[in-house]
Write a protein that holds these residues in place. Sequence first.
Motif, short mmCIF file in Angstrom:
data_model
loop_
_atom_site.label_atom_id
_atom_site.label_comp_id
_atom_site.label_asym_id
_atom_site.label_seq_id
_atom_site.Cartn_x
_atom_site.Cartn_y
_atom_site.Cartn_z
N PRO A 1 0.83 -1.21 0.00
CA PRO A 1 0.00 0.00 0.00
C PRO A 1 0.88 1.27 0.00
O PRO A 1 1.88 1.34 0.71
N GLY A 2 0.49 2.22 -0.84
CA GLY A 2 1.26 3.46 -0.93
C GLY A 2 2.29 3.49 -2.04
O GLY A 2 2.93 4.51 -2.28
N THR A 3 2.47 2.39 -2.74
CA THR A 3 3.46 2.38 -3.82
C THR A 3 2.89 2.99 -5.11
O THR A 3 3.65 3.27 -6.04
N GLY A 4 1.57 3.17 -5.18
CA GLY A 4 0.99 3.84 -6.35
C GLY A 4 0.18 2.94 -7.27
O GLY A 4 -0.09 3.32 -8.41
N LYS A 5 -0.26 1.80 -6.76
CA LYS A 5 -1.00 0.85 -7.60
C LYS A 5 -2.27 1.42 -8.20
O LYS A 5 -2.50 1.30 -9.40
N THR A 6 -3.11 2.01 -7.35
CA THR A 6 -4.42 2.44 -7.83
C THR A 6 -4.28 3.56 -8.85
O THR A 6 -4.99 3.58 -9.87
N THR A 7 -3.34 4.45 -8.60
CA THR A 7 -3.10 5.54 -9.55
C THR A 7 -2.61 4.97 -10.89
O THR A 7 -3.15 5.30 -11.95
N ARG B 1 2.96 8.92 2.01
CA ARG B 1 1.68 8.65 1.35
C ARG B 1 0.67 8.01 2.31
O ARG B 1 -0.52 8.35 2.29
N ARG C 1 -2.79 9.60 4.08
CA ARG C 1 -4.04 8.86 3.94
C ARG C 1 -4.69 8.63 5.30
O ARG C 1 -5.79 8.07 5.38
N SER D 1 8.42 3.49 -8.19
CA SER D 1 7.32 4.47 -8.26
C SER D 1 7.48 5.56 -7.19
O SER D 1 6.65 5.72 -6.31
N ASN D 2 8.60 6.29 -7.31
CA ASN D 2 8.86 7.35 -6.33
C ASN D 2 8.39 8.72 -6.79
O ASN D 2 8.01 9.55 -5.96
N THR D 3 8.47 8.97 -8.07
CA THR D 3 8.17 10.31 -8.59
C THR D 3 7.08 10.22 -9.66
O THR D 3 6.78 9.14 -10.18
N ILE D 4 6.54 11.39 -9.98
CA ILE D 4 5.53 11.47 -11.03
C ILE D 4 6.12 10.97 -12.36
O ILE D 4 5.45 10.29 -13.13
N MET E 1 6.08 7.32 -12.46
CA MET E 1 4.72 6.87 -12.74
C MET E 1 4.42 6.91 -14.23
O MET E 1 3.88 5.96 -14.80
P1 ADP Z 1 -1.71 2.33 -3.63
O1 ADP Z 1 -2.93 2.05 -4.45
O2 ADP Z 1 -0.55 1.45 -4.00
O3 ADP Z 1 -1.95 2.32 -2.16
P2 ADP Z 1 -2.03 5.03 -4.62
O4 ADP Z 1 -2.08 4.91 -6.10
O5 ADP Z 1 -3.32 5.21 -3.90
O6 ADP Z 1 -1.21 3.83 -3.98
O7 ADP Z 1 -1.04 6.23 -4.30
C1 ADP Z 1 -0.91 6.75 -2.97
C2 ADP Z 1 -0.60 8.23 -3.06
O8 ADP Z 1 0.69 8.43 -3.60
C3 ADP Z 1 -1.55 9.00 -3.96
O9 ADP Z 1 -1.77 10.26 -3.38
C4 ADP Z 1 -0.79 9.14 -5.25
O10 ADP Z 1 -1.14 10.28 -5.95
C5 ADP Z 1 0.65 9.20 -4.78
N1 ADP Z 1 1.58 8.56 -5.73
C6 ADP Z 1 1.49 7.29 -6.17
N2 ADP Z 1 2.51 7.00 -6.99
C7 ADP Z 1 3.27 8.12 -7.06
C8 ADP Z 1 4.47 8.47 -7.77
N3 ADP Z 1 5.11 7.57 -8.57
N4 ADP Z 1 4.97 9.70 -7.60
C9 ADP Z 1 4.33 10.59 -6.82
N5 ADP Z 1 3.20 10.35 -6.13
C10 ADP Z 1 2.66 9.13 -6.25
#
Ligand code: ADP
Length: 178
Positions: free
Chosen positions: A19-25, A112, A116, A153-156, A159
């Motif tokens: 969780p927090g690695t950016g999966k959902t995004t 992150r 949350r 997945s550290n930066t935009i 992503m």
């Molecule tokens: P997960 O589904 O893995 O828990 P999310 O996609 O919900 O992660 O991302 C958690 C938060 O981190 C969100 O606010 C998202 O915008 C941000 N985020 C995710 N991936 C990145 C990234 N590569 N760089 C910057 N911010 C990110």
Amino acid sequence: PLPTSSPRSSPNILITGTPGTGKTTAAGMVADAAGLELVTVGDLIKQRNLHDGYNEEFDTYWLNEDKVVDEMEEMMAGGGMCIDFHTCGFFPERWFDLVVVLRAGTQQVYDRLKSRGYKQNKIEENLDCEIMQVVADEARESYKAEIIMELTSNTIEDMEDNVEKIVAFVNGFRSSHK
Ligand code: ADP
Ligand code: MN
């Protein structure tokens, strides 16, 4: 005998990671860009009650793997699915053509999950999970190395690169499965 399962013309993709690695995004962007159907397994579990009650200590549901697999079996059959979940070892191996493991730094995961509103013990549990590479190890134990893509997945910018790579995979798969 010949294999009876018809090959998928569009791939099934799993996007997994702590969780927090950016999966959902990432999964949302990939599904949009590649025209895959998005399933956020955590939401499906809540909506369809595919759990064994609430875990108060960690503010989460107790996972019922059998219920989740049974519920998803039909949707996976036709291909073209983008699946988002934080654990991956209980899904049938045959479901996926690509398994993406997202990785992020300790600070990124911490920030992150903190924003949350996660409780301290839940943040620490997830930080340990990321530091110990639990999801990456689970993926390696459960799927062939050739189908695993481990991505930072550290930066935009990370992503955007990741989404581009995954979409390229989908397009390549489709053109070789016509
Ligand atoms: P997960 O589904 O893995 O828990 P999310 O996609 O919900 O992660 O991302 C958690 C938060 O981190 C969100 O606010 C998202 O915008 C941000 N985020 C995710 N991936 C990145 C990234 N590569 N760089 C910057 N911010 C990110
Ligand atoms: Mn998520």
